[in-house]
Scaffold this active site. Structure first.
Site, PDB file in Angstrom:
ATOM      1  N   SER A  79       0.815  -1.097  -0.112  1.00  0.00           N
ATOM      2  CA  SER A  79       0.029  -0.043   0.080  1.00  0.00           C
ATOM      3  C   SER A  79       0.927   1.439  -0.025  1.00  0.00           C
ATOM      4  O   SER A  79       1.636   1.588  -0.918  1.00  0.00           O
ATOM      5  CB  SER A  79      -0.795  -0.213   1.114  1.00  0.00           C
ATOM      6  OG  SER A  79      -2.019   0.925   1.288  1.00  0.00           O
ATOM      7  N   ASP A 104      -8.401  -4.447  -6.356  1.00  0.00           N
ATOM      8  CA  ASP A 104      -8.135  -3.645  -5.130  1.00  0.00           C
ATOM      9  C   ASP A 104      -8.714  -2.558  -5.072  1.00  0.00           C
ATOM     10  O   ASP A 104      -9.027  -1.674  -5.937  1.00  0.00           O
ATOM     11  CB  ASP A 104      -6.504  -3.433  -5.254  1.00  0.00           C
ATOM     12  CG  ASP A 104      -5.783  -3.083  -3.999  1.00  0.00           C
ATOM     13  OD1 ASP A 104      -6.455  -2.244  -3.372  1.00  0.00           O
ATOM     14  OD2 ASP A 104      -4.779  -3.470  -3.840  1.00  0.00           O
ATOM     15  N   HIS A 112      -7.488  -5.764  -0.692  1.00  0.00           N
ATOM     16  CA  HIS A 112      -6.223  -4.799  -0.790  1.00  0.00           C
ATOM     17  C   HIS A 112      -4.863  -5.564  -0.723  1.00  0.00           C
ATOM     18  O   HIS A 112      -4.579  -6.622   0.197  1.00  0.00           O
ATOM     19  CB  HIS A 112      -6.087  -4.066   0.366  1.00  0.00           C
ATOM     20  CG  HIS A 112      -5.035  -2.684   0.118  1.00  0.00           C
ATOM     21  ND1 HIS A 112      -4.761  -2.215  -1.039  1.00  0.00           N
ATOM     22  CD2 HIS A 112      -4.553  -1.957   1.215  1.00  0.00           C
ATOM     23  CE1 HIS A 112      -3.951  -1.302  -0.865  1.00  0.00           C
ATOM     24  NE2 HIS A 112      -3.634  -1.291   0.398  1.00  0.00           N
TER      25      HIS A 112
END
Length: 514
Positions: free
Chosen positions: A227, A453, A483
């Site tokens: 991320s 995602d 994610h």
């Protein structure tokens, strides 16, 4: 996110070269206080601090390996590397394989920005057990986070009110209230954390990682970023391309986007994830308890949110489930397909007037524990983003953008659009429009994108590959949900990632896992 103008880019590059020289420890560094001379004092880990999320000290791994923690000194201001220092909290589990097979340290950043790596790594360590055969698993609280000079803003009681507010104002009165409440939060951050706010940029954290590499005794930085950790990894590669070892970026931030473009991309991403949830629920043999068709599921959710704006329902007493908290809870549940069952149950209960599950999901997103204490993830998230992001959006500008955001997502559009004003009254100017991650001369970087995602839409992976530069990145695609990709436990993804990190073998560019 930061992307300097040409003049600023040149200045940053020059600074990076100077800092690289300082960090290599040339000259009599021990005498003049160079932080690269320090030795880490590893000890058994304490329980996480409140800022890290609280809880118990991390339990040993199944084979008995204990977690060790240490504190690294880093300059408060990297422009003055011999000035005041701050503490950077580190955690590690030493490699479990033969010493002769050990590669070095594998440094993790799990995202946020604002997430505590010291608290997160032990929670997910079993997912990375294969990597510990050849690496010490290492993570850290980036500056401004957890135990590393944490940004402090409001009290727990104030945060309860902050997260319950109407974050999608519909008229001038609600808009004024929302903007005033945001301004109060930002003012509290300045009052309580003035000294650190100008020094929590992603470039600062990247320089901390370069110092960490040396203090850990590694010739190269081996890295696993997830991320926001992909942005941090990209910025590190830009500043120190020749120091990149084996690096993986998973759940990839698009480094070419402005904050507005990123927010719009997230609106589309979360809408896609919600569509996928609704399709999954209604396609099963058993009856979907929250709708008869995908559109019915989303219509009922929209009605729930509209009803909650007028009249919240009981949540976790004395708190109620508001429209904002419900939206936040729904978004949290879309981060992983494993959470979809909780979303289904939470919606069922909310339709019956019970908001506990959705409020618990919202609390999880905001870093609130069962005792009503908040980690500093929200404060750090705002501080890092606002220090990175140059644009400052006005309320009138956001108002004009609402139709575009609503077209991207009827459910999440307003929520994400109004979030763009969070930096408007921030005390510190932002660095640039988006980060510079160009890294000519870097070792190969494996970039993993997930087609489903919600938080970092799949298109960002290709943008990261292009931005890193020709011959640097290798892209791997995972056709999945949630994610990130590695923690999906997909064997194809994990085999490719492990093959690179453990054996140096990159998968063929364009490989697709499903």
């Amino acid at each position: 996110m930061a992307n300097p103008s040409r003049l600023r880019a040149a200045a940053l590059t020059t600074t990076a070269v100077l800092l690289s020289v300082l960090l290599t420890g040339c000259g009599d560094s021990a005498k003049d206080g160079d932080v690269t001379a320090q030795k880490l004092d590893w000890k058994d880990c304490p329980a996480p601090s409140e800022a890290e999320g609280g809880g118990s000290a991390p339990s040993p791994l199944p084979n008995g390996t204990k977690w060790q923690c240490a504190t690294m000194k880093a300059p408060l201001d990297w422009a003055e590397p011999k000035g005041d220092t701050i503490d950077i909290a580190l955690i590690r589990a030493q490699a479990g394989g033969p010493a002769s097979k050990r590669i070095g340290s594998l440094v993790f950043n799990f995202g946020g920005p604002g997430g505590s790596g010291v608290a997160t790594l032990p929670a997910f360590a079993q997912d990375y057990a294969a990597l510990r055969t050849r690496y010490d698993l290492v993570s850290f609280d980036p500056r401004g986070v957890g135990r590393s000079a944490p940004v402090k803003c409001e009290s727990d009681a104030q945060l309860d009110a902050y997260f319950q507010q109407d974050a999608t104002p519909d008229d001038s009165t609600e808009r004024t209230q929302f903007l005033e409440r945001t301004k109060q939060f930002n003012a509290a951050c300045e009052k309580n954390s003035r000294k650190i706010l100008a020094h929590v940029r992603t470039t600062d954290a990247a320089r901390d990682m370069e110092l960490m590499r040396q203090v850990l005794g590694d010739d190269k930085l081996h890295y696993f970023g997830i991320s926001y950790g992909t942005e941090l990894g990209g910025v590190y590669a830009h500043l120190f391309p020749r120091r990149v070892g084996r690096a993986v970026l998973d759940g990839v931030v698009d480094p070419t986007q402005t904050p507005e473009q990123s927010a719009l991309g997230q609106a589309k991403g979360f809408q896609l994830a919600l569509d996928n949830f609704a399709e999954d629920c209604t396609s099963k043999a058993t009856e979907c308890p929250v709708g008869d068709t995908p559109q019915d599921v989303e219509n009922r959710i929209a009605k729930l949110l509209n009803d909650l704006e007028k009249k919240p329902i009981p949540g976790i007493l004395p708190r109620q489930l508001t429209q904002t908290a419900a939206t936040n809870g729904i978004a949290q549940s879309l981060y992983s397909k494993d959470f979809w069952e909780y979303l289904t149950e939470g919606l069922e209960q909310a339709y019956d007037g019970d908001g506990k599950i959705l409020l618990l999901l919202s609390d999880s997103m905001n870093g609130r524990d069962d005792n009503g204490e908040y980690s500093n993830i929200a404060a750090a998230n705002v501080a890092i983003n606002c220090a990175d992001d140059k644009p400052r959006y006005t309320a009138d500008y956001v108002q004009g953008k609402l139709p575009e955001f609503r077209a991207a997502s009827p459910l999440f559009g307003d929520y994400l659009a109004w979030g763009m004003v969070s930096c408007t009254d921030w005390a510190v100017p932002g660095a640039a429009d988006h980060p510079d991650v160009s890294a000519p001369g870097s070792a190969p970087i494996l970039v993993v994108g997930n087609t489903g995602d919600p938080a970092t839409p799949y298109e960002g992976a290709k943008k990261m590959v292009d931005a890193l530069g020709k011959g640097v990145a290798v892209e791997l695609t995972y056709k999945g949900q949630g994610h990130g990709a590695y923690d999906s436990r997909n064997k194809c993804v994990q085999s490719a990632v492990n093959g690179y990190l453990l054996n140096g073998k990159t998968p063929k560019a364009g490989t697709v896992c499903s």
